[in-house]
Write a protein that holds these residues in place. Structure first.
Motif: not given
Length: 550
Positions: A367-375, A391-399
């Motif tokens: 799931l984390l690998n597939a998070l869309p940008p700005h989500s 895990f590293a998150l995709p760019p532009q994902v706020r947690v």
């Protein structure tokens, strides 16, 4: 000679370290260890008053003339109550009056023993701070006692001025005066951002920990580069700041260090650790830094004491943005270069690329690998937020995660509220079964939260308890601790207007991910069904793979 009571020794040593020069002493028996010790401290001028009412006002007079704090020391019981008028006067005149009250063991309060009453908070709102210098039985007590005294004296000596009470319980027997010298202790300093360059110049090995910054803008790319040029950066996932040159996996890094000998641990240790942000998630990092011989500088918006590593030396009250700007602006030529290079802590294999079997952590990875940008990603306590940190998150994902007190309640409700306020972006909440069912009424809202994606990891109980090292429970106790169940979330979610799906394999998860990435007319709830044994085995597989390839 001084009393053998360690809380008394710490009190006296820190009075000296904070430069307290005046003390008014009242007669009694329980305060003898304090009075006798102060009489041996030649840096402190002592004055004797029999009547505590007069003693309190005499201390006020000393404060007015010296323009400096003054301590008044009283014995246990009603002696302390007689200071009330002077404490009230000092409070409304903003004077730094230190009340040191000797006390008896708490076990005797209310037991018809002489001169005993609840002395903590007896002055209520008339003091700026009230703390108890506990009796010391072990190292944890010693740290707690020292920290409390430092907090009291920091409050006393920092504007705005007001009375401060320090209660010192002294159990029987207390007439042993066999200690020749007081310990030499460093005060806890309230500094400012202007002091930051001077403080940092004193140290050669500086690490900066970036943790959660919920209402603050995370460091920009330029700021992250500036920080990396000045410090070793330990970045927690919740900091929303991760660069390839940062130490991005503190739990794994510190966990490996804890398994090594003292020499190896010392080679990687900072001599100053700076913290910026909220609570630190990594347990291993906290354990490791508590073992290190280092000082701690905490940058916080409220300037309160938060001695998480048991080495706090400096407190700087500053907003996150101001602190971040000051750190980035430190003159690089006056700082030692970062004492570790990225290759000293970088993983040779990315955790995001390790092939994991069907499990809680394995499907979370997908799931984390597939998070869309700005989500936006919301992580629930307790297993989920810890697993995600690998895990590293995709760019532009706020947690985000509810790490204020780390409870399981409210994670789902928080995500729902955030999604309602931000309908333009997808909000993903990853949550375990106990956290979900505890908070399931969050789905029962009048507004349709179309942008919400709930990923429920259901392994029929509290998985985190099965993973606690050293915990062994019999079948009956385990039934209560892990709260096993056979409950499904799907009927409730459907009744609340959610699209629902059950996942029992990696292939099913992969098939659903594209749907979760798209906007839709209704929110989604995906129930990922796993087994506790498989979940724990997958975590071990991941950590083993990362350790053996590092």
């Amino acid at each position: 000679m001084f009393s053998s009571k360690e809380n008394v020794l710490l009190t006296l040593a820190l009075l000296r370290a904070y430069g307290i020069k005046q003390a008014v002493l009242c007669p009694g028996s329980r305060d003898i260890p304090l009075v006798q010790g102060l009489a041996q401290c030649h840096e402190i001028s002592c004055h004797s008053f029999t009547d505590e009412r007069a003693a309190g006002f005499a201390a006020i007079g000393l404060i007015l003339q010296t323009k400096a704090p003054c301590a008044v020391v009283v014995t246990s019981g009603s002696a302390l109550l007689n200071l009330h008028p002077a404490v009230c006067e000092a409070y409304y005149r903003h004077l730094p009056l230190l009340i040191i009250s000797a006390d008896r063991a708490a076990a005797w309060i209310g037991q018809n023993d002489g001169q005993t009453l609840p002395q903590i908070n007896v002055f209520n709102s008339l003091v700026k701070y009230c703390g108890q210098a506990c009796e010391v039985k072990d190292k944890l007590d010693a740290w707690h006692c020292e920290r409390t005294i430092k907090e009291a004296l920091l409050a006393l000596t920092t504007p705005p001025f007001a009375p401060v009470q320090l209660n010192v319980p002294i159990g029987d027997p207390f007439f042993d005066f066999s200690v020749a010298t007081l310990p030499v202790l460093q005060p806890l300093e309230a500094a400012s951002l202007a002091d930051l360059p001077t403080i940092c110049a004193r140290y050669r090995r500086i690490a900066l920990i970036l943790s959660a910054s919920d209402l603050d803008t995370p460091p920009t790319g330029a700021q992250q580069e500036a920080l990396a040029a000045r410090f070793v950066i330990i970045a927690e996932q919740l900091s929303n700041a991760q660069q390839a040159c940062f130490l991005n996996y503190p739990e794994l890094w510190a966990g490996q260090l804890l398994k090594q000998d003292a020499t190896a641990q010392a080679q990687m240790a900072p001599d100053l650790v700076i913290t910026l942000g909220g609570q630190i998630l990594s347990k291993a990092l906290k354990r490791y830094l508590r073992l290190c011989d280092c000082d701690h500088l905490d940058l916080s918006a409220d300037g309160t004491v938060a001695d998480v590593f048991m080495h706090e030396r400096y407190i700087i009250k500053a907003s996150y943005s101001d602190a971040l700007h000051a750190l980035c602006a430190l003159p690089q030529e006056k700082l030692a270069p970062p004492y570790l290079a990225p290759q000293d802590y970088a993983l040779k294999t990315s955790p995001n690329r390790v092939v994991l079997p069907y499990s809680h952590i394995g499907m979370l990875q997908r799931l984390l690998n597939a998070l869309p940008p700005h989500s936006v990603l919301h992580l629930a306590n307790s297993s989920t937020v810890r697993y995600a940190a690998y895990f590293a998150l995709p760019p532009q994902v706020r947690v985000y995660a509810n790490r204020g007190v780390n409870g399981i309640e409210g994670s789902l409700s928080t995500a729902v509220g955030a999604a309602l306020a931000d309908p333009e972006h997808l909000h993903f909440v990853c949550i375990g079964d106990l956290s979900f069912f505890y908070d399931l009424n969050a789905l029962w809202t009048r507004g349709m939260v179309k942008n919400l994606r709930v990923i429920l990891f259901n392994n029929s109980g509290g998985e985190i308890f099965a993973a606690l090292p050293g915990l062994k429970l019999d079948a009956r106790a385990a039934n209560f601790v892990t709260a096993p169940h056979q409950t499904s979330a799907l009927p409730w979610a459907q009744s609340c207007g959610f699209k629902v799906a059950t996942v029992t394999s990696a292939a099913q998860m992969d098939a659903l991910l594209p749907k979760l990435q798209q906007t839709s007319a209704a929110p989604y709830l995906v129930e990922v069904m796993t087994k506790v044994d498989d979940d724990l085995a997958a975590v071990k597989q991941l950590t083993t793979a990362l350790i053996t390839t590092n």
